[in-house]
Design a protein around this motif. Structure first.
Motif, PDB file in Angstrom:
ATOM      1  N   PHE A  46       0.860  -1.142   0.088  1.00  0.00           N
ATOM      2  CA  PHE A  46       0.008  -0.009  -0.060  1.00  0.00           C
ATOM      3  C   PHE A  46       0.923   1.265   0.039  1.00  0.00           C
ATOM      4  CE2 PHE A  46       0.534  -1.184   4.414  1.00  0.00           C
ATOM      5  CZ  PHE A  46       0.900   0.042   4.989  1.00  0.00           C
ATOM      6  N   GLN A  47       0.146   2.165  -0.412  1.00  0.00           N
ATOM      7  CA  GLN A  47       0.924   3.909  -0.284  1.00  0.00           C
ATOM      8  C   GLN A  47       0.241   4.459   0.782  1.00  0.00           C
ATOM      9  OE1 GLN A  47       3.274   4.834  -2.456  1.00  0.00           O
ATOM     10  NE2 GLN A  47       3.141   2.774  -3.425  1.00  0.00           N
ATOM     11  N   ALA A  48       1.080   5.128   1.682  1.00  0.00           N
ATOM     12  CA  ALA A  48       0.754   6.014   2.676  1.00  0.00           C
ATOM     13  C   ALA A  48       1.726   7.072   2.992  1.00  0.00           C
ATOM     14  CB  ALA A  48       1.047   5.100   3.949  1.00  0.00           C
ATOM     15  N   PRO A  49       1.276   8.115   3.455  1.00  0.00           N
ATOM     16  CA  PRO A  49       2.747   9.205   3.783  1.00  0.00           C
ATOM     17  C   PRO A  49       3.919   8.748   4.453  1.00  0.00           C
ATOM     18  CG  PRO A  49       0.267   9.745   4.604  1.00  0.00           C
ATOM     19  CD  PRO A  49       0.299   8.540   4.359  1.00  0.00           C
ATOM     20  N   ASP A  50       4.857   9.658   4.198  1.00  0.00           N
ATOM     21  CA  ASP A  50       6.275   9.075   4.624  1.00  0.00           C
ATOM     22  C   ASP A  50       6.270   9.024   6.094  1.00  0.00           C
ATOM     23  OD1 ASP A  50       7.063   9.232   2.022  1.00  0.00           O
ATOM     24  OD2 ASP A  50       8.132  11.021   2.199  1.00  0.00           O
ATOM     25  N   ASP A  51       5.442   9.625   6.961  1.00  0.00           N
ATOM     26  CA  ASP A  51       5.290   9.820   8.393  1.00  0.00           C
ATOM     27  C   ASP A  51       4.194   8.747   8.728  1.00  0.00           C
ATOM     28  OD1 ASP A  51       3.082  10.978   7.538  1.00  0.00           O
ATOM     29  OD2 ASP A  51       3.265  12.700   9.035  1.00  0.00           O
ATOM     30  N   TYR A  52       3.925   7.695   7.901  1.00  0.00           N
ATOM     31  CA  TYR A  52       2.879   6.881   8.561  1.00  0.00           C
ATOM     32  C   TYR A  52       3.316   6.042   9.589  1.00  0.00           C
ATOM     33  CZ  TYR A  52      -0.255   2.663   8.258  1.00  0.00           C
ATOM     34  OH  TYR A  52      -0.935   1.497   8.517  1.00  0.00           O
ATOM     35  N   THR A  53       2.520   5.693  10.718  1.00  0.00           N
ATOM     36  CA  THR A  53       2.695   5.065  11.719  1.00  0.00           C
ATOM     37  C   THR A  53       1.448   4.080  12.058  1.00  0.00           C
ATOM     38  OG1 THR A  53       2.011   6.565  13.082  1.00  0.00           O
ATOM     39  CG2 THR A  53       4.267   6.664  13.086  1.00  0.00           C
ATOM     40  N   TYR A  54       1.781   2.890  12.682  1.00  0.00           N
ATOM     41  CA  TYR A  54       0.909   1.897  12.919  1.00  0.00           C
ATOM     42  C   TYR A  54       0.844   1.770  14.421  1.00  0.00           C
ATOM     43  CZ  TYR A  54      -1.950  -2.212  12.280  1.00  0.00           C
ATOM     44  OH  TYR A  54      -3.219  -3.179  12.453  1.00  0.00           O
TER      45      TYR A  54
END
Length: 80
Positions: A46-54
């Motif tokens: 998947f694509q997500a912003p560079d600062d993606y956190t989970y």
């Protein structure tokens, strides 16, 4: 930025896809690269912003999430 999530079951992969955060886009089921995991064999790219956190999942189905970088994979979440 591109990410890959691995799961303990196929159900977990489908659930992640259906319940993804709005910042997660271009979600595709895929076979998991063997250098990441050998659990269930189904992963999600998947694509997500560079600062993606989970922050984790209550179902316990997500094994790990990695960011795809020029040098390979960088783990951003692990269930262990």
């Amino acid at each position: 930025m591109q990410y890959i999530a691995t799961f303990y079951s196929h159900f977990g992969a489908i659930r992640f896809k259906n319940e993804a955060h709005p910042s997660v886009t271009d979600i595709q089921l895929m076979p998991v690269p063997r250098d990441l995991s050998s659990s269930c064999g189904t992963g999600i790219r998947f694509q997500a912003p560079d600062d993606y956190t989970y922050s984790g999942d209550e179902s316990g189905e997500v094994e790990q999430i990695v960011r795809h970088t020029e040098n390979g994979y960088e783990q951003i979440y692990s269930s262990t």
